[in-house]
Scaffold this motif. Structure first.
Motif, mmCIF file in Angstrom:
data_model
loop_
_atom_site.group_PDB
_atom_site.id
_atom_site.type_symbol
_atom_site.label_atom_id
_atom_site.label_comp_id
_atom_site.label_asym_id
_atom_site.label_seq_id
_atom_site.Cartn_x
_atom_site.Cartn_y
_atom_site.Cartn_z
ATOM 1 N N ALA A 280 0.940 -1.529 -0.066
ATOM 2 C CA ALA A 280 0.155 -0.024 0.332
ATOM 3 C C ALA A 280 1.154 1.405 0.113
ATOM 4 C CB ALA A 280 -0.689 -0.388 1.308
ATOM 5 N N SER B 48 -4.513 1.917 -2.057
ATOM 6 C CA SER B 48 -4.353 0.276 -1.318
ATOM 7 C C SER B 48 -3.299 -0.771 -2.219
ATOM 8 C CB SER B 48 -5.611 -0.583 -1.683
ATOM 9 O OG SER B 48 -5.993 -0.676 -2.889
ATOM 10 N N ARG B 49 -2.824 -1.805 -2.354
ATOM 11 C CA ARG B 49 -1.646 -2.502 -2.817
ATOM 12 C C ARG B 49 -2.155 -2.683 -4.769
ATOM 13 N NH1 ARG B 49 -2.017 -8.754 -0.151
ATOM 14 N NH2 ARG B 49 -3.162 -9.045 -1.294
ATOM 15 N N SER C 143 1.162 -4.214 2.541
ATOM 16 C CA SER C 143 0.335 -4.648 3.032
ATOM 17 C C SER C 143 -0.505 -6.764 2.772
ATOM 18 C CB SER C 143 -0.811 -3.947 2.628
ATOM 19 O OG SER C 143 -2.261 -4.266 2.326
ATOM 20 N N SER D 232 -6.832 -2.384 1.440
ATOM 21 C CA SER D 232 -6.250 -1.771 2.327
ATOM 22 C C SER D 232 -6.266 -0.413 2.088
ATOM 23 C CB SER D 232 -6.401 -2.368 3.574
ATOM 24 O OG SER D 232 -7.633 -3.132 3.767
ATOM 25 N N TYR D 233 -5.745 0.558 2.121
ATOM 26 C CA TYR D 233 -4.884 2.757 2.115
ATOM 27 C C TYR D 233 -4.511 2.278 4.329
ATOM 28 C CZ TYR D 233 -9.278 4.577 2.707
ATOM 29 O OH TYR D 233 -10.530 4.624 2.749
ATOM 30 N N TYR D 234 -3.761 3.084 4.085
ATOM 31 C CA TYR D 234 -3.390 3.450 5.117
ATOM 32 C C TYR D 234 -3.623 5.304 5.000
ATOM 33 C CZ TYR D 234 -3.234 -1.407 6.032
ATOM 34 O OH TYR D 234 -2.978 -2.496 5.157
#
Length: 127
Positions: A33, A52-53, A101, A106-108
């Motif tokens: 990510a 996200s990835r 990730s 998912s992102y952060y």
């Protein structure tokens, strides 16, 4: 050795556009990510956008929504930040960051989650 290298910064007039790139090496890019952050002297680093990835999920800071677009090309191990309608307050050093990730979507948004950072590229918006 994991390495992130930003490029594309420069001097631009208000209302102009820039496209930042972040090239990754030494890593399986599609498993990471990624995010763009920026910082100006005397201020804390702040998130600009995260992805996200897979590239299917993104998040933007309020100041970036509607003007900036984050994207990635996993085949080329590269992430991008298209910045339009730039304002003087966008002036900062822009950093790309990545973290392994395990969830495709998912992102952060927190900087302390990221383990790998580039050296940054300077963006100056001024007439």
């Amino acid at each position: 050795q994991v390495q992130l290298v930003e490029s594309g910064g420069g001097l631009v007039q208000p209302g102009g556009s820039l496209r930042l790139s972040c090239a990754a090496s030494g890593v399986t890019f599609s498993m990471y990510a990624m995010g763009w952050f920026r910082q100006t002297p005397g201020k804390e680093r702040e998130l600009v956008a995260a992805i996200s990835r897979s590239g299917g999920s993104t998040s933007y800071a309020g100041s970036a929504k509607g003007r900036f677009t984050i994207s990635r090309d996993n085949a080329k191990n590269t992430m991008f930040l298209q910045m339009n309608t730039l304002k003087p307050e966008d002036t900062a050093r822009y950093y790309c960051a990545g973290t392994r990730s395990y969830v495709d979507s998912s992102y952060y948004t927190r900087g302390d989650v990221y383990r790998t950072w580039g050296q940054g590229t300077q963006v100056t918006v001024s007439s």
